[in-house]
Write an enzyme that holds these catalytic residues in place. Structure first.
Site, mmCIF file in Angstrom:
data_model
loop_
_atom_site.group_PDB
_atom_site.id
_atom_site.type_symbol
_atom_site.label_atom_id
_atom_site.label_comp_id
_atom_site.label_asym_id
_atom_site.label_seq_id
_atom_site.Cartn_x
_atom_site.Cartn_y
_atom_site.Cartn_z
ATOM 1 N N ASP A 117 42.992 -47.639 -32.374
ATOM 2 C CA ASP A 117 41.527 -47.602 -32.477
ATOM 3 C C ASP A 117 41.103 -46.327 -33.209
ATOM 4 O OD1 ASP A 117 41.707 -45.514 -30.656
ATOM 5 O OD2 ASP A 117 40.172 -46.308 -29.318
ATOM 6 N N LYS A 174 44.661 -54.480 -32.597
ATOM 7 C CA LYS A 174 44.131 -53.460 -31.695
ATOM 8 C C LYS A 174 43.734 -54.085 -30.363
ATOM 9 C CE LYS A 174 39.880 -52.141 -31.833
ATOM 10 N NZ LYS A 174 38.568 -51.576 -32.225
#
Length: 208
Positions: A138, A120
């Site tokens: 996310d 991420k």
């Protein structure tokens, strides 16, 4: 509910949020990497309030690696979990100095060797500091894409793969930005504003 392809839904969302972008303030890959780590369990606005002082004191990885831990903790305290974050930041800085000449690498395999840096964070840096497309899985991207029926997974890497398969590579970073904007402004975790949602007619979760 009428049916629409992910591309049609995305086009509507992108038209709704034409200014979608990374909301962290940064100048270059190093600042974005550090700001992204600080954003965990914090807001981008909160991070943006502390990073000017942090980067004035630690303009590069070498300076961040050497700063007194207590001083660093005080600077980043408002972002929460400041002791854990200070340890993570200095671990990253030390790894950058030792393994990459103090520079942030572009490759995702290299980025994810840094302490506490997962896909991420790596994709945020690659997408916004280096212009290399990537899905940032996310909490907002995962929530919105699941509500829209684009994925059935709760695992970030699977969500990333599912979205990669639905959209052209050149759009991956913008897909993430648009979904994050929509998640923050309309499709909230606890009280999604379905009545105001521009894609509610195509969303299998609308009104539920």
């Amino acid at each position: 509910m009428t049916k629409a392809s992910p591309g049609e839904v995305y086009d509507r969302l992108r038209a709704t949020y034409p200014d979608a972008h990374c909301e962290l303030d940064f100048d270059g890959p190093f600042q974005l990497l550090i700001a992204t780590v600080l954003s965990a369990q914090s807001t981008d606005k909160g991070v943006n309030k502390v990073t000017p002082a942090l980067f004035a004191r630690c303009p590069d990885a070498a300076a961040l690696a050497c700063i007194d831990r207590g001083e660093l903790e005080e600077i980043i305290r408002p972002t929460g979990f400041f002791r854990q974050k200070a340890a993570s930041l200095q671990g990253i800085a030390e790894a950058l100095v030792a393994g990459f000449g103090g520079e942030v690498p572009k490759g995702i395999d290299s980025l994810t060797t840094l302490p506490g840096v997962g896909r991420k964070t790596a994709n945020v840096v690659r997408g916004h500091a280096f212009g290399l497309p990537g899905i940032t899985a996310d909490t907002h991207v995962m929530r919105v894409s699941k509500r829209l029926g684009w994925t059935t997974s709760d695992k970030p890497e699977q969500v990333e793969r599912d979205l990669n398969a639905e959209f052209p590579e050149a759009e991956w970073t913008m897909v993430s930005d648009v979904l994050i904007f929509h998640g923050r402004r309309c499709c909230n975790a606890k009280a999604p504003a379905c009545a105001d949602c521009p894609v509610a007619q195509w969303c299998p979760s609308a009104g539920k």
